[in-house]
Design a protein around this motif. Structure first.
Motif, short mmCIF file in Angstrom:
data_model
loop_
_atom_site.label_atom_id
_atom_site.label_comp_id
_atom_site.label_asym_id
_atom_site.label_seq_id
_atom_site.Cartn_x
_atom_site.Cartn_y
_atom_site.Cartn_z
N GLY A 48 -6.49 2.42 -4.11
CA GLY A 48 -6.76 3.70 -4.76
C GLY A 48 -5.83 4.82 -4.36
O GLY A 48 -6.02 5.97 -4.81
N THR A 49 -4.82 4.53 -3.56
CA THR A 49 -3.86 5.58 -3.17
C THR A 49 -3.25 6.21 -4.42
O THR A 49 -2.66 5.50 -5.24
CB THR A 49 -2.74 5.00 -2.28
OG1 THR A 49 -3.31 4.50 -1.06
CG2 THR A 49 -1.70 6.05 -1.95
N PRO A 50 -3.38 7.52 -4.59
CA PRO A 50 -2.93 8.14 -5.85
C PRO A 50 -1.43 8.37 -5.94
O PRO A 50 -0.88 8.45 -7.05
CB PRO A 50 -3.67 9.47 -5.87
CG PRO A 50 -3.85 9.81 -4.42
CD PRO A 50 -4.07 8.49 -3.71
N ALA A 51 -0.76 8.51 -4.81
CA ALA A 51 0.66 8.85 -4.84
C ALA A 51 1.28 8.65 -3.47
O ALA A 51 0.58 8.52 -2.45
CB ALA A 51 0.85 10.30 -5.29
N GLN A 118 -7.42 16.66 -9.29
CA GLN A 118 -8.41 16.68 -8.23
C GLN A 118 -8.13 15.59 -7.20
O GLN A 118 -7.59 14.53 -7.52
CB GLN A 118 -9.81 16.50 -8.80
CG GLN A 118 -10.27 17.70 -9.62
CD GLN A 118 -11.76 17.67 -9.85
OE1 GLN A 118 -12.41 16.64 -9.67
NE2 GLN A 118 -12.31 18.79 -10.26
N ALA A 119 -8.49 15.88 -5.97
CA ALA A 119 -8.22 14.95 -4.88
C ALA A 119 -8.90 13.61 -5.10
O ALA A 119 -10.03 13.54 -5.59
CB ALA A 119 -8.67 15.55 -3.55
N SER A 120 -8.19 12.55 -4.74
CA SER A 120 -8.73 11.19 -4.83
C SER A 120 -9.55 10.88 -3.59
O SER A 120 -9.41 11.53 -2.55
CB SER A 120 -7.58 10.20 -4.97
OG SER A 120 -8.02 8.88 -4.75
N ALA A 121 -10.40 9.88 -3.69
CA ALA A 121 -11.15 9.43 -2.53
C ALA A 121 -10.21 8.84 -1.48
O ALA A 121 -10.50 8.87 -0.28
CB ALA A 121 -12.19 8.39 -2.94
N SER A 122 -9.08 8.30 -1.94
CA SER A 122 -8.07 7.76 -1.02
C SER A 122 -7.00 8.82 -0.77
O SER A 122 -6.65 9.59 -1.67
CB SER A 122 -7.43 6.51 -1.60
OG SER A 122 -8.37 5.46 -1.72
N PRO A 123 -6.46 8.87 0.43
CA PRO A 123 -5.45 9.90 0.74
C PRO A 123 -4.10 9.60 0.11
O PRO A 123 -3.79 8.47 -0.26
CB PRO A 123 -5.35 9.84 2.27
CG PRO A 123 -5.75 8.44 2.62
CD PRO A 123 -6.79 8.05 1.61
N ILE A 124 -3.30 10.63 -0.02
CA ILE A 124 -1.90 10.50 -0.44
C ILE A 124 -1.13 9.85 0.71
O ILE A 124 -1.30 10.22 1.88
CB ILE A 124 -1.31 11.88 -0.76
CG1 ILE A 124 -1.99 12.47 -2.00
CG2 ILE A 124 0.19 11.81 -0.96
CD1 ILE A 124 -1.78 13.97 -2.15
N LEU A 125 -0.31 8.89 0.41
CA LEU A 125 0.50 8.22 1.42
C LEU A 125 1.75 9.07 1.69
O LEU A 125 2.48 9.41 0.75
CB LEU A 125 0.89 6.82 0.94
CG LEU A 125 1.73 5.97 1.89
CD1 LEU A 125 1.01 5.74 3.22
CD2 LEU A 125 2.07 4.64 1.24
N ALA A 144 -8.27 19.98 -0.87
CA ALA A 144 -9.12 18.79 -0.72
C ALA A 144 -8.30 17.51 -0.56
O ALA A 144 -8.87 16.43 -0.38
CB ALA A 144 -10.05 18.67 -1.93
N HIS A 145 -6.97 17.64 -0.63
CA HIS A 145 -6.12 16.46 -0.54
C HIS A 145 -5.89 16.08 0.92
O HIS A 145 -5.56 16.92 1.75
CB HIS A 145 -4.76 16.73 -1.20
CG HIS A 145 -4.85 16.95 -2.67
ND1 HIS A 145 -4.67 15.93 -3.59
CD2 HIS A 145 -5.12 18.06 -3.40
CE1 HIS A 145 -4.83 16.41 -4.81
NE2 HIS A 145 -5.09 17.70 -4.73
N SER A 146 -6.06 14.81 1.23
CA SER A 146 -5.81 14.31 2.58
C SER A 146 -4.58 13.41 2.57
O SER A 146 -4.09 13.00 1.52
CB SER A 146 -7.02 13.54 3.10
OG SER A 146 -7.32 12.44 2.25
N LEU A 147 -4.07 13.12 3.78
CA LEU A 147 -2.83 12.36 3.92
C LEU A 147 -3.03 11.13 4.80
O LEU A 147 -3.73 11.18 5.81
CB LEU A 147 -1.73 13.23 4.53
CG LEU A 147 -1.20 14.39 3.70
CD1 LEU A 147 -0.26 15.24 4.54
CD2 LEU A 147 -0.50 13.89 2.46
N ASP A 148 -2.40 10.05 4.40
CA ASP A 148 -2.24 8.87 5.24
C ASP A 148 -0.80 8.94 5.73
O ASP A 148 0.13 8.61 5.01
CB ASP A 148 -2.49 7.60 4.42
CG ASP A 148 -2.20 6.33 5.20
OD1 ASP A 148 -1.95 6.41 6.42
OD2 ASP A 148 -2.22 5.24 4.58
N ILE A 149 -0.60 9.40 6.97
CA ILE A 149 0.73 9.68 7.49
C ILE A 149 1.29 8.44 8.19
O ILE A 149 0.68 7.91 9.12
CB ILE A 149 0.70 10.87 8.46
CG1 ILE A 149 0.19 12.12 7.75
CG2 ILE A 149 2.09 11.12 9.05
CD1 ILE A 149 -0.02 13.32 8.66
#
Length: 239
Positions: A48-51, A118-125, A144-149
């Protein structure tokens, strides 16, 4: 014009070729070197990663060290690049859906928010390195956007012997190209150690942004310039 190129390889070679095309004499003295951390990329993007967001072409070079099958999950994502050079590296790495911001972290965050909605349930990579500017992360912190760093590379200082520095900087370049705050700080260290051996008074410091110029020693601020946007094409027009 004699121009010192301080950015890491392989980017410094491309800049040198462009300088020669414009009739200048490039002098190469990379002050930082990238060490890739492919282990940070061995875990596939979360479902589900949006971007995918990238603030440096170096992240694309780190990604390309993975086996082809390991890269496929990353290449399937829409990619948001901080600027045109990073976008070019992304397309060369195999990304087909690439959006380009205006050259800084805040514009990248704004573009992501506008285009992903709108922010996804999965974070942006977020593929990035250390050390790095916090502008992109700070711009998203209040949303509301979170990151997978994933820190997939580290920039290490390149140690140059004093004699090598004097040889490369004699005669002193008319201009020094400065692409990062870390490089600006390294130039300050070199000046502190060798200010008596080199004449810095007539050299211009052409920096990719005002923020980078501010990282130079205070005595160099009056000798520094930067383009209206953080673009290498605009930077080279200052020569």
């Amino acid at each position: 014009m004699r121009v010192l190129v301080t950015r890491p390889e392989p980017a410094s070679a491309r800049t040198a070729a462009e300088l020669e095309r414009r009739g200048h004499v490039p002098v190469l003295l990379p002050l930082m070197q990238a060490v890739h951390r492919p282990e940070a990329l061995m875990r596939a993007p979360r479902p589900g990663t949006p971007a995918l967001a990238v603030t440096s072409a170096e992240a694309m070079r780190a990604l390309q060290t993975l086996p082809e099958e390991a890269r496929e999950a990353f290449l399937a994502l829409p990619l948001f690049a901080v600027g045109h050079a990073t976008a070019r590296a992304a397309r060369e790495a195999g990304f087909g859906n690439v959006s380009v911001a205006d050259g800084d972290g805040r514009s990248l965050a704004k573009l992501l928010i506008v285009k992903t909605g709108q922010a996804s349930a999965s974070p942006i990579l977020y593929l990035t390195g250390t050390p790095r500017s916090q502008d992109f992360e700070a711009a998203l912190a209040d949303t509301a956007h979170s990151l997978d760093i994933r820190e997939c590379y580290h920039m290490h200082p390149v140690a140059h012997e004093g004699e090598e520095i004097i040889r490369q900087l004699t005669p002193m370049p008319d201009a020094i190209l400065v692409y990062s705050s870390e490089t600006a700080r390294r130039l300050g260290e070199i000046h502190a150690k060798m200010h008596g051996s080199l004449d810095w008074q007539k050299t211009r410091f052409l920096c990719l942004s005002q923020k980078i110029a501010n990282a130079l020693p205070a005595k160099f601020h009056r000798m520094s310039q930067w383009p209206m946007e953080p673009s290498e094409d605009l930077l080279l027009l200052l020569l």
